[in-house]
Write a protein that holds these residues in place. Structure first.
Motif, PDB file in Angstrom:
ATOM      1  N   LEU A 271       0.808  -1.099   0.092  1.00 50.92           N
ATOM      2  CA  LEU A 271       0.108  -0.077   0.083  1.00 50.92           C
ATOM      3  C   LEU A 271       0.970   1.092  -0.111  1.00 50.92           C
ATOM      4  CD1 LEU A 271      -2.843  -1.157   2.488  1.00 50.92           C
ATOM      5  CD2 LEU A 271      -2.603  -1.133  -0.274  1.00 50.92           C
ATOM      6  N   VAL A 272       1.888   1.179   0.932  1.00 46.07           N
ATOM      7  CA  VAL A 272       2.863   2.473   0.815  1.00 46.07           C
ATOM      8  C   VAL A 272       3.525   2.571  -0.569  1.00 46.07           C
ATOM      9  CG1 VAL A 272       5.148   3.438   1.909  1.00 46.07           C
ATOM     10  CG2 VAL A 272       3.300   2.310   3.416  1.00 46.07           C
ATOM     11  N   ALA A 273       3.907   1.540  -1.331  1.00 45.85           N
ATOM     12  CA  ALA A 273       4.571   1.540  -2.575  1.00 45.85           C
ATOM     13  C   ALA A 273       3.669   2.045  -3.663  1.00 45.85           C
ATOM     14  CB  ALA A 273       4.740   0.030  -3.111  1.00 45.85           C
ATOM     15  N   TYR A 274       2.175   1.745  -3.594  1.00 44.35           N
ATOM     16  CA  TYR A 274       1.225   2.359  -4.416  1.00 44.35           C
ATOM     17  C   TYR A 274       0.960   3.745  -4.068  1.00 44.35           C
ATOM     18  CZ  TYR A 274      -0.201  -1.708  -7.103  1.00 44.35           C
ATOM     19  OH  TYR A 274      -0.438  -2.748  -8.051  1.00 44.35           O
ATOM     20  N   ALA A 275       1.119   4.186  -2.931  1.00 34.73           N
ATOM     21  CA  ALA A 275       1.204   5.586  -2.382  1.00 34.73           C
ATOM     22  C   ALA A 275       2.039   6.177  -3.132  1.00 34.73           C
ATOM     23  CB  ALA A 275       1.075   5.755  -0.959  1.00 34.73           C
TER      24      ALA A 275
ATOM     25  N   ASP B  27       4.298   0.557 -14.308  1.00 33.45           N
ATOM     26  CA  ASP B  27       4.821   0.267 -13.065  1.00 33.45           C
ATOM     27  C   ASP B  27       3.538   0.003 -12.046  1.00 33.45           C
ATOM     28  OD1 ASP B  27       7.346  -0.043 -13.184  1.00 33.45           O
ATOM     29  OD2 ASP B  27       7.831   1.787 -12.189  1.00 33.45           O
ATOM     30  N   PHE B  28       2.214   0.472 -12.475  1.00 36.13           N
ATOM     31  CA  PHE B  28       1.157   0.069 -11.517  1.00 36.13           C
ATOM     32  C   PHE B  28       0.767  -1.275 -11.590  1.00 36.13           C
ATOM     33  CE2 PHE B  28      -3.501  -0.673 -11.269  1.00 36.13           C
ATOM     34  CZ  PHE B  28      -3.787   0.048 -10.287  1.00 36.13           C
ATOM     35  N   PHE B  29       1.198  -2.117 -12.748  1.00 37.01           N
ATOM     36  CA  PHE B  29       1.121  -3.538 -12.763  1.00 37.01           C
ATOM     37  C   PHE B  29       2.167  -4.329 -12.502  1.00 37.01           C
ATOM     38  CE2 PHE B  29      -1.970  -1.395 -15.903  1.00 37.01           C
ATOM     39  CZ  PHE B  29      -2.875  -1.723 -15.402  1.00 37.01           C
ATOM     40  N   LEU B  30       3.100  -3.586 -12.183  1.00 40.83           N
ATOM     41  CA  LEU B  30       4.819  -4.420 -12.064  1.00 40.83           C
ATOM     42  C   LEU B  30       4.575  -4.364 -10.430  1.00 40.83           C
ATOM     43  CD1 LEU B  30       7.047  -3.040 -14.726  1.00 40.83           C
ATOM     44  CD2 LEU B  30       5.720  -5.232 -14.531  1.00 40.83           C
TER      45      LEU B  30
END
Length: 103
Positions: free
Chosen positions: A33-37, A77-80
């Motif tokens: 979640l932090v990575a997506y943020a 990157d959203f998918f990676l």
């Protein structure tokens, strides 16, 4: 986890050791979640890649952003991110398992 890694993991560790390794992986791995943020709010600066321990590709992505190519890469990157996160967890899992067997 690759087939060979899973075999080694299953053959060399007791159930208690496997549970300890999994608990440590959960506690020590970075948050997806932090990575997506980071991707959402600082994706053009490749903050998510730095956070996930990929500084080489992060710097390359920043350089590509200068030439617009990196914008597409940032969207991809959203998918990676989940795969990078899993790879980090697998690497951590194997390191912890090896260190546990040495002790």
């Amino acid at each position: 986890m690759s087939k060979e890694m899973r075999q080694w993991f299953n053959q060399h560790l007791t159930i208690e050791e496997k549970m300890l390794v999994e608990q440590q992986v959960t506690n020590q791995s970075r948050s997806i979640l932090v990575a997506y943020a980071f991707w959402l709010f600082a994706g053009l600066l490749s903050a998510h890649r730095f956070y996930l321990g990929r500084p080489g590709s992060a710097i390359l992505q920043i350089l590509c952003n200068i030439f617009i190519i990196g914008l597409l890469w940032t969207l991809i990157d959203f998918f990676l991110i989940p795969g990078i996160h899993r790879a980090n967890q697998e690497e951590l899992r194997m390191d912890l398992a090896r260190n546990l067997r040495r002790a």
